[in-house]
Design a protein around this motif. Structure first.
Motif, PDB file in Angstrom:
ATOM      1  N   UNK A 266       0.934   7.472  -9.843  1.00  0.00           N
ATOM      2  CA  UNK A 266      -0.241   7.521  -8.964  1.00  0.00           C
ATOM      3  C   UNK A 266      -0.144   6.446  -7.876  1.00  0.00           C
ATOM      4  N   UNK A 267       0.255   5.247  -8.260  1.00  0.00           N
ATOM      5  CA  UNK A 267       0.363   4.150  -7.294  1.00  0.00           C
ATOM      6  C   UNK A 267       1.358   4.496  -6.178  1.00  0.00           C
ATOM      7  N   UNK A 268       2.505   5.045  -6.534  1.00  0.00           N
ATOM      8  CA  UNK A 268       3.516   5.402  -5.541  1.00  0.00           C
ATOM      9  C   UNK A 268       3.004   6.520  -4.626  1.00  0.00           C
ATOM     10  N   UNK A 269       2.269   7.487  -5.176  1.00  0.00           N
ATOM     11  CA  UNK A 269       1.742   8.586  -4.366  1.00  0.00           C
ATOM     12  C   UNK A 269       0.704   8.072  -3.372  1.00  0.00           C
ATOM     13  N   UNK A 270      -0.157   7.165  -3.826  1.00  0.00           N
ATOM     14  CA  UNK A 270      -1.165   6.615  -2.915  1.00  0.00           C
ATOM     15  C   UNK A 270      -0.518   5.756  -1.829  1.00  0.00           C
ATOM     16  N   UNK A 271       0.501   4.988  -2.177  1.00  0.00           N
ATOM     17  CA  UNK A 271       1.202   4.174  -1.171  1.00  0.00           C
ATOM     18  C   UNK A 271       1.894   5.064  -0.137  1.00  0.00           C
ATOM     19  N   UNK A 272       2.410   6.208  -0.574  1.00  0.00           N
ATOM     20  CA  UNK A 272       3.031   7.162   0.364  1.00  0.00           C
ATOM     21  C   UNK A 272       1.992   7.687   1.348  1.00  0.00           C
ATOM     22  N   UNK A 273       0.785   8.007   0.850  1.00  0.00           N
ATOM     23  CA  UNK A 273      -0.265   8.489   1.733  1.00  0.00           C
ATOM     24  C   UNK A 273      -0.677   7.406   2.737  1.00  0.00           C
ATOM     25  N   UNK A 274      -0.759   6.164   2.295  1.00  0.00           N
ATOM     26  CA  UNK A 274      -1.113   5.074   3.204  1.00  0.00           C
ATOM     27  C   UNK A 274      -0.045   4.921   4.281  1.00  0.00           C
ATOM     28  N   UNK A 275       1.218   4.976   3.877  1.00  0.00           N
ATOM     29  CA  UNK A 275       2.313   4.842   4.841  1.00  0.00           C
ATOM     30  C   UNK A 275       2.300   5.982   5.859  1.00  0.00           C
TER      31      UNK A 275
END
Length: 100
Positions: A18-27
């Motif tokens: 989940x953390x990696x997916x949210x960071x991808x969306x932020x990027x």
């Protein structure tokens, strides 16, 4: 994929992504917000960078003063009238050698 369903979030929490997916969306959002780089301005016709503009030249050097001009300036300095301003009131006096 811009939105996650409830099942997607539950599955990502279980496997820890989940953390990696949210960071991808932020990027992705940051990347979309960056302004496009402006195109470089077209060079002006006939312009050579670092050169004098067309039809002009550098200033001419200052001509050397004649030797007698230096002598006259030294005499005016010693006499105290180097500025060329002389008072016409009659009450002012130029200091003499004895006064100095």
């Amino acid at each position: 994929m811009t939105e996650f369903s409830l099942e997607d979030v539950k599955a990502m929490r279980r496997d820890g992504s989940l953390r990696a997916a949210l960071r991808c969306q932020i990027a992705d959002g940051k990347r979309r917000r960056q302004p496009a780089t402006p195109a470089p301005a077209a060079p002006r016709p006939g312009h050579t960078p670092g050169a004098w503009p067309a039809g002009t030249s550098r200033p001419a050097p200052i001509p050397a003063a004649p030797a007698d001009a230096w002598t006259a300036a030294l005499q005016r300095y010693r006499a105290g009238t180097q500025t060329g301003n002389t008072c016409q009131c009659g009450g002012c006096t130029t200091p003499t050698q004895e006064d100095r």
